[in-house]
Motif scaffolding. Structure first.
Motif, PDB file in Angstrom:
ATOM      1  N   THR A  85      39.202 -56.192 -68.010  1.00 20.48           N
ATOM      2  CA  THR A  85      39.910 -55.059 -67.406  1.00 20.48           C
ATOM      3  C   THR A  85      41.207 -54.774 -68.145  1.00 20.48           C
ATOM      4  OG1 THR A  85      38.985 -55.691 -65.261  1.00 20.48           O
ATOM      5  CG2 THR A  85      40.818 -54.151 -65.245  1.00 20.48           C
ATOM      6  N   GLU A 105      30.521 -50.884 -65.676  1.00 18.75           N
ATOM      7  CA  GLU A 105      30.029 -52.242 -65.512  1.00 18.75           C
ATOM      8  C   GLU A 105      28.823 -52.484 -66.416  1.00 18.75           C
ATOM      9  OE1 GLU A 105      28.564 -55.180 -61.859  1.00 18.75           O
ATOM     10  OE2 GLU A 105      28.715 -53.018 -61.541  1.00 18.75           O
ATOM     11  N   MET A 218      35.882 -48.939 -59.971  1.00 13.83           N
ATOM     12  CA  MET A 218      35.898 -50.331 -60.413  1.00 13.83           C
ATOM     13  C   MET A 218      36.995 -51.149 -59.745  1.00 13.83           C
ATOM     14  SD  MET A 218      37.304 -50.102 -64.320  1.00 13.83           S
ATOM     15  CE  MET A 218      39.059 -49.997 -64.690  1.00 13.83           C
ATOM     16  N   ASN A 219      38.065 -50.523 -59.265  1.00 12.58           N
ATOM     17  CA  ASN A 219      39.113 -51.292 -58.602  1.00 12.58           C
ATOM     18  C   ASN A 219      38.703 -51.772 -57.213  1.00 12.58           C
ATOM     19  OD1 ASN A 219      41.914 -51.750 -59.877  1.00 12.58           O
ATOM     20  ND2 ASN A 219      41.305 -49.733 -60.643  1.00 12.58           N
ATOM     21  N   MET A 221      35.804 -53.360 -56.992  1.00 13.51           N
ATOM     22  CA  MET A 221      34.772 -54.329 -57.343  1.00 13.51           C
ATOM     23  C   MET A 221      34.981 -55.674 -56.646  1.00 13.51           C
ATOM     24  SD  MET A 221      33.684 -55.735 -61.130  1.00 13.51           S
ATOM     25  CE  MET A 221      33.331 -54.110 -61.761  1.00 13.51           C
ATOM     26  N   ASP A 222      36.196 -56.206 -56.725  1.00 15.71           N
ATOM     27  CA  ASP A 222      36.444 -57.522 -56.124  1.00 15.71           C
ATOM     28  C   ASP A 222      36.275 -57.467 -54.616  1.00 15.71           C
ATOM     29  OD1 ASP A 222      36.986 -60.171 -56.095  1.00 15.71           O
ATOM     30  OD2 ASP A 222      39.135 -59.999 -56.434  1.00 15.71           O
ATOM     31  N   PHE A 230      37.078 -59.529 -62.431  1.00 15.74           N
ATOM     32  CA  PHE A 230      37.677 -58.211 -62.641  1.00 15.74           C
ATOM     33  C   PHE A 230      39.153 -58.339 -63.026  1.00 15.74           C
ATOM     34  CE2 PHE A 230      40.035 -54.509 -61.063  1.00 15.74           C
ATOM     35  CZ  PHE A 230      39.405 -53.501 -61.769  1.00 15.74           C
ATOM     36  N   TRP A 237      33.583 -57.924 -69.024  1.00 19.24           N
ATOM     37  CA  TRP A 237      32.522 -57.421 -68.150  1.00 19.24           C
ATOM     38  C   TRP A 237      32.215 -55.935 -68.358  1.00 19.24           C
ATOM     39  CZ3 TRP A 237      33.527 -53.308 -64.921  1.00 19.24           C
ATOM     40  CH2 TRP A 237      34.886 -52.977 -64.754  1.00 19.24           C
TER      41      TRP A 237
END
Length: 852
Positions: A85, A105, A218-219, A221-222, A230, A237
């Protein structure tokens, strides 16, 4: 134009007068052109595919390799295509040569999401979803089919979870319901809002057999899938694609990006190791065209598709030779007509043009028929290449490029196979029309005709040998002793994380799953694992044996439960397997395969020794796992992977760590705690077992859904799809070439018999026996076949060097394959020659002489 129309009309009349000849030529052309167009349709859809986006030519990818999916550490050649990232944001800030850069991803296929629409009686289902940067759709220049697409505000830490649905998902799962937009959903049990629908025909940033149905920022994702990598600057990734500004020098930009990456990597923990510091100067990126998206699938299929192109081209060449022979025969039979036309004042170029018009007309009609064949053939190719895939972003319908290719091929083919016969026929002298045929003892067929038959025989042998080799390769690969047992075994892929389970909650879940499935009548063994033997998945790490020098080697690893080895049919050969006592709080243990023992212990007894990951932890952990058992070398991932060292860990124990001594590797970040599959052995086949499994999982947790269900045998068979496709198609093309060559030999032999009828009549009148006549005709036919063999055998041996990389444990043409190919060709030649030979032997001498 008037003359051209007259020529075309006359050509149509001539073709109608000889329906057998016309039908044979059109069928031959349809097969040759259709086979080539079908393969080109697949090539165009996969290898030449551009994303359906704005101005794809200005898209550039940072990287050029398939480095899926989440990588750590460094590589020897320093070429990177997957990024962390922090690296993405660094490139975004430091490369103004790009109008914008988007991240996506890499490994979404391996971690599906569970989606449930808010409301009563709704059911959670497993789907493919991918995480992308907020400017993802903007970089591609896309507009929504409904609602809106992501903006930068959606991709901020702490922003509400939003998602964009694919057009296919909207239509197939919700019937295009506009109420979906703005609707509340639960993704992996987290509340989310669908803000829009991606445009129709957009399947993501790559061709995939299972394209994403949901796009998420994507933010998130975690939060959604629990992805600690991430925020880890050492974990790579993401793929990166951007739109380059006009006038930018790509080589200069590549050098700049490589230098930036080297600077960004220098302070990372990954490069604190002395070996890593030595390869740091090699760090670089390769900028590659991004208009076709991420080329993972293209890289995997390009060798086989190129091979199919060459094979189809050989079939077309055989077809052209066959048609040229037919036209030569037809031209000779029209000598009297052409002589009369010449005697009446027709110029030679006028005759040549007329004959070429007939050839091009034939090829044009054949091209149209070939398009129909290619349409059916492309669908068949897709079904063979991607069975059970219904959402493939690959269209089997011929595109304008394919249509143009087919007609260009038709035109070239028409000119090629029509020019020589036309020139030969046009050399007819007017005087020939004024005198009767002279008695001849000529051999009948011209040197060119015989040469074409020899060429057909040679090419047919090459294709038959290729078919034999690929069939033999497939047979050898499928019959490898994989040390697996597929009898009454079923695999149900699951995703506990998507069902809302935390790492610390999975141990009791797995025990519940085992207990519930053992309660089903007929169930014998129930094993859970991170992944199963013959799926396209592999986890690996460096290995350091305690008390011994680091060998700089790695091994693949799988985590499983006590019954896992029995469920897949793997046998323990030394020590023990896992037990119910190998829990999270128990001492860390491992089982290794025999190849692991060979590579890391030089075949010494490994029981009681310890090992751990190498080069990934601040705290030395080379004593993390005690080896308690050894299993046979079971095949994982692919039969082509030789010397595959592997180790196995209990599913609920840590991977590479004896405890939580390293705070950077706490259990909350250990994604290997999640099982990816359940392997179930039953005493006998159970009808409707998928529903039984689904209901059992649903009774444990409604969000615990089946991601994919298949028998163990189906999983293994799926690993040979490409090999099976190539073997079947080479066999089909080989048979077609053999058939065409047989027709060509028959045609030339029959024509020779007709031309030599008076001669044969004289021979028989003078006492020649029928057997002698048959031998004479057969000898001429077989000599052409033998000449083809003399040319074809060394060509086939030479060509193997270019395809041996696609063969399993075959490096040269072996005697059985060559012998069978030669035998089949000789048999076909004998059948093609015996028919006109018997006809020649039945000639009545009196009638033959009366012809004169």
């Amino acid at each position: 134009m008037t003359v051209l129309f007259q020529d075309v009309a006359y050509a149509f009349r001539q073709l109608r007068k000889t329906p057998a000849f016309t039908a044979t030529v059109l069928l031959t052309l349809a097969i040759g052109i259709g086979a080539n167009s079908a393969v080109f349709t697949l090539v165009n859809a996969i290898l030449l595919h551009n994303l359906p986006v704005t101005d794809p030519k200005t898209l550039i990818r940072i990287g050029d390799k398939d480095d899926c999916c989440v990588n750590g550490g460094w590589n020897d050649n320093g070429d990177y295509s997957l990024f962390a990232t922090d690296t993405y944001y660094m490139f975004k800030r430091s490369l103004p040569e790009f109008e914008e850069l988007a991240a996506m991803e890499s490994g979404y296929a391996w971690r599906p999401i569970t989606v449930r629409r808010s409301g009563p009686q709704t059911v959670a289902k497993s789907f493919t979803g991918t995480f992308v940067s907020g400017n993802y759709f903007r970089v591609f220049g896309l507009s929504p089919a409904a609602g809106r697409l992501f903006v930068d505000a959606d991709d901020q830490k702490g922003a509400p979870i939003t998602a964009v649905m694919s057009y296919d998902a909207w239509m197939q799962d919700y019937g295009g319901d506009p109420g979906v937009i703005g609707g509340a959903f639960y993704i992996n049990t987290k509340a989310a809002t669908i803000i829009g629908v991606a445009p129709k025909g957009f399947y993501g940033d790559r061709i995939d057999t299972n394209p994403p149905k949901y796009f998420l920022p994507m933010n998130t994702m975690d939060t959604v899938i629990g992805a600690p990598y991430f925020n880890d600057p050492d974990s790579q990734w993401a793929y990166i694609i951007g739109r380059i500004k006009p006038g930018t020098s790509v080589p200069a930009l590549q050098s700049k990006a490589s230098e930036l990456l080297k600077q960004a990597y220098a302070p990372l923990k990954t490069f604190s190791d002395q070996r890593a510091k030595k390869v740091l100067p090699l760090t670089h990126v390769v900028l590659s065209p991004g208009g076709g998206g991420i080329q993972n699938m293209q890289d995997g299929y390009k060798d086989h598709l190129k091979l199919l192109q060459w094979i189809a081209a050989l079939v077309l060449l055989v077809a052209c030779a066959n048609i040229a022979n037919l036209l030569l025969v037809r031209g000779m039979s029209r000598r009297a007509e052409l002589s009369v036309r010449s005697a009446l004042g027709a110029q030679r170029r006028r005759i040549v043009r007329q004959l070429l018009t007939e050839s091009v007309l034939l090829s044009g009609i054949g091209g149209l028929l070939g398009l129909a064949v290619s349409y059916l053939g492309a669908h068949a190719l897709l079904a063979l290449a991607f069975p059970d895939q219904h959402n493939m972003p690959v269209a089997a319908s011929p595109s304008p490029m394919v249509i143009g290719f087919a007609f260009a091929l038709s035109l070239v083919t028409g000119i090629l196979f029509g020019l020589a016969p036309a020139l030969m026929a046009a050399r007819t002298q007017p005087a020939e029309a004024l005198r009767s045929n002279a008695r001849t003892t000529a051999h009948g067929a011209s040197f060119l005709q015989r040469s074409l038959v020899v060429l057909q025989a040679a090419l047919s042998l090459v294709l038959l040998v290729a078919a034999g080799l690929f069939a033999q390769s497939l047979n050898k690969a499928q019959n490898v002793d994989m040390k697996l047992d597929t009898t009454n075994r079923y695999i149900a892929h699951i995703n506990p994380q998507a069902a809302g389970y935390k790492n610390t909650e999975v141990e009791p879940l797995y025990q519940t799953i085992v207990d519930r499935f053992h309660g089903i009548p007929g169930v014998v063994k129930v094993g859970l694992s991170t992944y199963t033997p013959m799926e396209e998945n592999n986890w690996s790490s460096g290995v350091k044996v305690q008390g011994e020098p680091d060998r700089n080697k790695g091994a693949s690893w799988v985590k499983g439960t006590p019954e896992y080895f029995d469920s897949v049919g793997t046998h323990i050969v030394m020590g023990r397997g896992f037990t119910a006592q190998d829990t999270l709080k128990a001492p860390s243990v491992a089982v290794v395969n025999k190849e692991f023992v060979k590579q890391f212990f030089d075949n010494r007894n490994p029981i009681g020794h310890h090992f751990g990951f190498s080069g990934v932890s601040k705290t030395p952990q080379d004593g993390a796992h005690e080896i308690v058992g050894v299993v046979e070398d079971t095949t994982y991932t692919s039969v082509y992977w030789k010397d595959h060292a592997m180790y196995f860990l209990p599913l609920t124990q840590r991977a590479g760590l004896a405890n939580d001594a390293d705070p950077d590797n706490s259990i909350d970040k250990d994604l290997s705690m999640y099982a990816g599959a359940i392997v179930i052995q039953t005493a006998h086949p159970i009808d409707g077992f998928e529903k039984v499994v689904s209901d059992t999982l649903g009774s444990i947790n409604p969000n615990l859904t089946i991601v994919k269900f298949q028998t163990f045998k189906q999983q293994i068979d799926d690993r040979f799809i490409e090999e099976r496709l190539i073997a079947r198609l080479t066999s089909l093309f080989g048979v077609l070439a053999l058939l065409l060559a047989g027709i060509g030999l028959y045609g030339v032999t029959a024509y020779t018999v007709v031309r030599r009828t008076p001669e044969i009549g004289i021979r028989m009148a003078l006492g020649a026996a029928r057997g002698r006549v048959i031998r004479m005709v057969m000898r001429a036919a077989m000599l052409q076949t033998v000449a083809g063999l003399i040319i074809g055998i060394p060509v086939a041996v030479f060509c193997v060097r270019y395809v041996k990389s696609q063969l399993y444990e075959i490096t040269s043409v072996n005697v059985p394959v060559m012998a069978v190919a030669i035998g089949v060709l000789i048999l076909a030649a004998a059948i093609a020659g015996i028919i006109p030979a018997r006809r020649a032997a039945s000639i009545d001498p009196v009638r033959a002489l009366r012809i004169e």
